[in-house]
Design a protein around this motif. Structure first.
Motif, PDB file in Angstrom:
ATOM      1  N   THR A  54      97.458   9.808  -5.164  1.00  0.00           N
ATOM      2  CA  THR A  54      96.019   9.705  -4.953  1.00  0.00           C
ATOM      3  C   THR A  54      95.314  11.039  -4.738  1.00  0.00           C
ATOM      4  OG1 THR A  54      96.199   9.501  -2.557  1.00  0.00           O
ATOM      5  CG2 THR A  54      96.367   7.457  -3.850  1.00  0.00           C
ATOM      6  N   MET A  55      96.040  12.084  -4.341  1.00  0.00           N
ATOM      7  CA  MET A  55      95.459  13.356  -3.901  1.00  0.00           C
ATOM      8  C   MET A  55      94.607  13.171  -2.637  1.00  0.00           C
ATOM      9  SD  MET A  55      96.670  15.668  -5.935  1.00  0.00           S
ATOM     10  CE  MET A  55      98.188  14.763  -6.284  1.00  0.00           C
ATOM     11  N   ASN A  56      94.869  12.104  -1.924  1.00  0.00           N
ATOM     12  CA  ASN A  56      94.213  11.817  -0.651  1.00  0.00           C
ATOM     13  C   ASN A  56      95.266  11.867   0.446  1.00  0.00           C
ATOM     14  OD1 ASN A  56      92.770  10.781   1.533  1.00  0.00           O
ATOM     15  ND2 ASN A  56      92.950   8.651   0.830  1.00  0.00           N
ATOM     16  N   PRO A  57      95.263  12.881   1.304  1.00  0.00           N
ATOM     17  CA  PRO A  57      96.308  13.018   2.324  1.00  0.00           C
ATOM     18  C   PRO A  57      96.421  11.810   3.242  1.00  0.00           C
ATOM     19  CG  PRO A  57      94.989  15.016   2.191  1.00  0.00           C
ATOM     20  CD  PRO A  57      94.290  13.988   1.361  1.00  0.00           C
ATOM     21  N   ALA A  58      95.339  11.084   3.439  1.00  0.00           N
ATOM     22  CA  ALA A  58      95.378   9.923   4.330  1.00  0.00           C
ATOM     23  C   ALA A  58      96.117   8.744   3.721  1.00  0.00           C
ATOM     24  CB  ALA A  58      93.952   9.506   4.692  1.00  0.00           C
ATOM     25  N   GLN A  59      96.270   8.736   2.413  1.00  0.00           N
ATOM     26  CA  GLN A  59      97.012   7.686   1.708  1.00  0.00           C
ATOM     27  C   GLN A  59      97.522   8.296   0.411  1.00  0.00           C
ATOM     28  OE1 GLN A  59      94.681   4.347   0.291  1.00  0.00           O
ATOM     29  NE2 GLN A  59      96.452   2.995   0.065  1.00  0.00           N
ATOM     30  N   ALA A  60      98.606   9.034   0.529  1.00  0.00           N
ATOM     31  CA  ALA A  60      99.050   9.875  -0.579  1.00  0.00           C
ATOM     32  C   ALA A  60      99.557   9.080  -1.765  1.00  0.00           C
ATOM     33  CB  ALA A  60     100.131  10.835  -0.094  1.00  0.00           C
ATOM     34  N   ARG A  61     100.140   7.897  -1.501  1.00  0.00           N
ATOM     35  CA  ARG A  61     100.760   7.116  -2.573  1.00  0.00           C
ATOM     36  C   ARG A  61     100.305   5.661  -2.499  1.00  0.00           C
ATOM     37  NH1 ARG A  61     105.312   9.664  -4.906  1.00  0.00           N
ATOM     38  NH2 ARG A  61     105.696  11.718  -3.947  1.00  0.00           N
ATOM     39  N   ALA A  62     100.338   5.012  -3.656  1.00  0.00           N
ATOM     40  CA  ALA A  62     100.023   3.587  -3.717  1.00  0.00           C
ATOM     41  C   ALA A  62     100.685   2.987  -4.941  1.00  0.00           C
ATOM     42  CB  ALA A  62      98.519   3.369  -3.753  1.00  0.00           C
ATOM     43  N   GLU A  63     100.645   1.644  -5.005  1.00  0.00           N
ATOM     44  CA  GLU A  63     101.251   0.922  -6.130  1.00  0.00           C
ATOM     45  C   GLU A  63     100.206   0.385  -7.102  1.00  0.00           C
ATOM     46  OE1 GLU A  63     105.036  -1.021  -3.727  1.00  0.00           O
ATOM     47  OE2 GLU A  63     103.164  -2.158  -3.934  1.00  0.00           O
ATOM     48  N   ALA A  64      98.991   0.196  -6.606  1.00  0.00           N
ATOM     49  CA  ALA A  64      97.976  -0.451  -7.433  1.00  0.00           C
ATOM     50  C   ALA A  64      96.590  -0.027  -6.949  1.00  0.00           C
ATOM     51  CB  ALA A  64      98.121  -1.968  -7.361  1.00  0.00           C
ATOM     52  N   LEU A  65      95.604  -0.235  -7.820  1.00  0.00           N
ATOM     53  CA  LEU A  65      94.219  -0.001  -7.406  1.00  0.00           C
ATOM     54  C   LEU A  65      93.306  -0.947  -8.158  1.00  0.00           C
ATOM     55  CD1 LEU A  65      92.545   1.688  -9.793  1.00  0.00           C
ATOM     56  CD2 LEU A  65      93.761   3.628  -8.831  1.00  0.00           C
ATOM     57  N   ALA A  66      92.110  -1.121  -7.613  1.00  0.00           N
ATOM     58  CA  ALA A  66      91.116  -2.004  -8.211  1.00  0.00           C
ATOM     59  C   ALA A  66      89.838  -1.228  -8.477  1.00  0.00           C
ATOM     60  CB  ALA A  66      90.833  -3.180  -7.279  1.00  0.00           C
ATOM     61  N   ILE A  67      89.175  -1.599  -9.573  1.00  0.00           N
ATOM     62  CA  ILE A  67      87.920  -0.971  -9.970  1.00  0.00           C
ATOM     63  C   ILE A  67      86.843  -2.043 -10.072  1.00  0.00           C
ATOM     64  CG2 ILE A  67      86.721   0.256 -11.833  1.00  0.00           C
ATOM     65  CD1 ILE A  67      89.464   1.473 -12.591  1.00  0.00           C
ATOM     66  N   SER A  68      85.699  -1.773  -9.491  1.00  0.00           N
ATOM     67  CA  SER A  68      84.525  -2.622  -9.665  1.00  0.00           C
ATOM     68  C   SER A  68      83.386  -1.745 -10.160  1.00  0.00           C
ATOM     69  CB  SER A  68      84.136  -3.308  -8.353  1.00  0.00           C
ATOM     70  OG  SER A  68      85.083  -4.310  -8.021  1.00  0.00           O
ATOM     71  N   GLY A  69      82.854  -2.099 -11.316  1.00  0.00           N
ATOM     72  CA  GLY A  69      81.831  -1.262 -11.911  1.00  0.00           C
ATOM     73  C   GLY A  69      82.392   0.097 -12.264  1.00  0.00           C
ATOM     74  N   ALA A  70      81.728   1.159 -11.822  1.00  0.00           N
ATOM     75  CA  ALA A  70      82.139   2.522 -12.153  1.00  0.00           C
ATOM     76  C   ALA A  70      82.885   3.199 -11.019  1.00  0.00           C
ATOM     77  CB  ALA A  70      80.915   3.347 -12.527  1.00  0.00           C
ATOM     78  N   ARG A  71      83.255   2.410  -9.977  1.00  0.00           N
ATOM     79  CA  ARG A  71      83.875   3.027  -8.808  1.00  0.00           C
ATOM     80  C   ARG A  71      85.178   2.339  -8.418  1.00  0.00           C
ATOM     81  NH1 ARG A  71      80.806   6.893  -6.257  1.00  0.00           N
ATOM     82  NH2 ARG A  71      78.685   7.065  -7.113  1.00  0.00           N
ATOM     83  N   ILE A  72      85.974   3.101  -7.693  1.00  0.00           N
ATOM     84  CA  ILE A  72      87.229   2.559  -7.176  1.00  0.00           C
ATOM     85  C   ILE A  72      86.903   1.618  -6.018  1.00  0.00           C
ATOM     86  CG2 ILE A  72      89.402   3.143  -6.028  1.00  0.00           C
ATOM     87  CD1 ILE A  72      89.202   5.886  -7.481  1.00  0.00           C
ATOM     88  N   ARG A  73      87.448   0.432  -6.075  1.00  0.00           N
ATOM     89  CA  ARG A  73      87.167  -0.553  -5.030  1.00  0.00           C
ATOM     90  C   ARG A  73      88.233  -0.564  -3.946  1.00  0.00           C
ATOM     91  NH1 ARG A  73      85.691  -6.914  -6.051  1.00  0.00           N
ATOM     92  NH2 ARG A  73      85.991  -7.657  -3.909  1.00  0.00           N
ATOM     93  N   ALA A  74      89.483  -0.474  -4.352  1.00  0.00           N
ATOM     94  CA  ALA A  74      90.569  -0.536  -3.378  1.00  0.00           C
ATOM     95  C   ALA A  74      91.796   0.167  -3.937  1.00  0.00           C
ATOM     96  CB  ALA A  74      90.903  -1.985  -3.025  1.00  0.00           C
ATOM     97  N   VAL A  75      92.598   0.707  -3.031  1.00  0.00           N
ATOM     98  CA  VAL A  75      93.866   1.345  -3.377  1.00  0.00           C
ATOM     99  C   VAL A  75      94.900   0.831  -2.392  1.00  0.00           C
ATOM    100  CG1 VAL A  75      95.093   3.539  -3.645  1.00  0.00           C
ATOM    101  CG2 VAL A  75      92.640   3.416  -4.160  1.00  0.00           C
ATOM    102  N   GLY A  76      96.036   0.359  -2.880  1.00  0.00           N
ATOM    103  CA  GLY A  76      97.015  -0.172  -1.934  1.00  0.00           C
ATOM    104  C   GLY A  76      98.265  -0.685  -2.600  1.00  0.00           C
TER     105      GLY A  76
END
Length: 552
Positions: A15-37
């Protein structure tokens, strides 16, 4: 709960986000990221109309930020003959003749990517005359700072007997007073290159001004074609944000029309290019460009300048003599006081500055100018940039971090790291200065913000090859420091580092809920392949603003 428009599953997300460096999946709504987890968390957002993308266990990253490239000219040059793998005149001759024969109506036969040693063994124009004497020919160096022309081209351009030019530009002449065929820097190259047509795509790089007579009809469509090719090429390589390093209003007007037509596949920043014959009043145009274009898709907001040329042609501005040319240090395009005045005014207007500075003399002059702007205006937080920094005096390295500057550097550029040969660069720098050349690690350790790029079409646009070059770079001699980056550092410099350099890290550069849905799915797991194979991974899919803009 409303379902997501798109979910991405079975992925190795960095993710390049130190608070949550890794994930298995993500969701997109419209033009933005909705969830990562986790897969289960994201599956709960799937509905009947949700698009499900299976990454197949491949790495997913934020869309790449190409922090230094030339979109308009790169797209145009895709149609030219390319000589990247051509190292001898014997190999050049049939390719150039065949290319010329296939295009009999071309007013100028152009080839891109010529190496500095390609025409060794005589004056360039005489060597080219033996290959193709009856039509104007121009070979453009891989760094785009030198053109080699034959006699027909020099005569047609009015350069055969030389030409007086501003500091830093040169029509090289021989003992007989005639041009040898080597043209150094834009003012020398332009008369020959103009033989090929109006070359509107070069104006943002050469003059910073708009076409005197903006085209309509076929001419405008030709320019749209150049930009479409460049954008498609970038999308194929996972690039979702482009910091163009040349520009004018005309370029932004074309890109605006592409956006209105739904054809823009990357976010683009375009500067106002300030050249030496301009006055401070010309910065009104830069301010107007910033007011008109300042959103997530198209923006200006910065001013680009060139302080010097390049090492290989001897046009980079050095603090000491070139090792192979005693008494010669190159020439700066702006005097110290003049540049400081310009930097102070740009900074006062709240605009960012980006300056091409390759020699250590150019780098110091740019840093001095930024320091003067800080004294005059206070610390503006504009994150002014130094582009390339191929040679730097050790005393200037700490200043980059102390002044809050961005080091915009190109992993493909060090000799031997990717496609460029060791010579003539190393011989011109000299063994005593090798430790100060392309000093990425030392500059980063001193606290400068790092942004990586290709400088396409100077070098291959492939971000994956650039990452490979960054992590596998070897010192040129045993006693030299290791300047390579770790994989994590290189990925950051192409994503969140690039976003930081353009003041957009709150909106992109990492995969975080609420940020723009710009991401790239690689062709495999970048952490599982040998470093030497990273460049071969390929791009499976590029998503910009929630929309797939490239799929393998």
């Amino acid at each position: 709960m409303r379902a997501a428009d798109t979910i991405l599953v079975n992925a190795r997300i960095l993710t390049m986000n130190p608070a949550q460096a890794r994930a298995e999946a993500l969701a997109i709504s419209g033009a933005r990221i909705r969830a990562v987890g986790s897969g289960a968390e994201i599956a709960a957002l799937c509905g009947p109309a949700t698009q499900v993308i299976d990454a197949g266990g491949a790495t997913v990253l934020p869309g790449f930020v190409e922090s230094h490239m030339h979109l308009f000219s790169g797209g145009a040059e895709l149609a030219d003959l390319h000589l990247d793998d051509c190292t001898t005149v014997e190999a050049l001759a049939p390719r150039l003749r065949d290319h010329a024969a296939a295009l009999p109506g071309l007013p100028l036969v152009i080839a891109q990517g010529a190496g500095y040693g390609l025409l060794a063994g005589g004056q360039p124009r005489e060597v080219l005359d033996r290959v193709l004497p009856d039509r104007p020919v121009a070979l453009v160096s891989h760094d785009h700072h030198t053109v080699w022309a034959n006699t027909a081209a020099l005569e047609s351009a009015g350069l055969l007997h030389g030409c007086a030019l501003p500091a830093g530009h040169e029509v090289v002449t021989g003992a007989d007073g005639l041009a040898t065929g080597e043209l150094r820097e834009p003012e020398a190259c332009a008369p020959v290159m103009r033989l090929g047509g109006e070359q509107r795509y070069k104006l943002g790089l050469q003059t910073g001004r708009d076409p005197e007579h903006p085209p309509s009809g076929a001419g405008r469509e030709e320019d749209f074609g150049h930009l479409r090719r460049g954008l498609a090429h970038a999308a194929r390589h996972g690039i979702t944000s482009i910091v163009n390093m040349d520009g004018n209003r005309y370029t932004l007007e074309l890109l605006s029309a592409l956006r209105d037509a739904g054809e823009l596949t990357a976010r683009v920043r375009v500067p106002f290019h300030f050249v030496p014959d301009m006055t401070l009043a010309d910065l009104d145009t830069a301010a107007a460009m910033h007011r008109r274009w300042s959103d997530d898709w198209l923006a200006s907001g910065f001013v680009k300048l060139f302080m010097d040329g390049v090492i290989d042609s001897g046009t980079a501005f050095m603090l000491k003599d070139y090792a192979d040319r005693p008494g010669w240090r190159g020439e700066a395009r702006f005097a110290q006081e003049r540049f400081a005045e310009i930097a102070c005014e740009i900074d006062r207007r709240g605009l960012q500055i980006a300056v091409h500075a390759i020699g250590d003399g150019a780098v110091r002059r740019v840093i001095d100018g930024y320091e003067a702007a800080g004294r005059a205006n206070g610390r503006s937080g504009m994150r002014h940039r130094v582009e390339h920094i191929e040679l730097v005096d050790p005393a200037d390295i700490p200043r980059l971090g102390r002044l809050g500057l961005v080091a915009s550097m190109q992993p493909p550029h060090p000799p031997g790291a990717m496609d460029f040969p060791l010579e003539p660069t190393l011989g011109k720098i000299g063994r005593a200065r090798w430790a100060d050349a392309f000093a990425w690690r030392r500059i980063a350790s001193a606290g400068a913000a790092m942004a990586f790029a290709s400088d396409w079409p100077v070098s291959d646009i492939s971000v994956l090859r650039g990452i490979q070059a960054a992590v596998t770079r070897k010192p040129w001699a045993e006693a030299l420091p290791d300047q390579s980056f770790t994989l994590t550092e290189a990925l950051a410099a192409y994503t969140i580092g690039g976003a930081f350099a353009e003041h957009s890290e709150a909106r992109k550069g990492s995969l975080v809920p609420g940020k723009l849905a710009d991401l790239v799915i690689l062709g495999g797991d970048i952490e599982a392949v040998p470093p030497e194979a990273i460049g071969d991974l390929g791009i499976a899919r590029t998503i910009c603003g929630g929309r797939t803009v490239f799929e393998a």
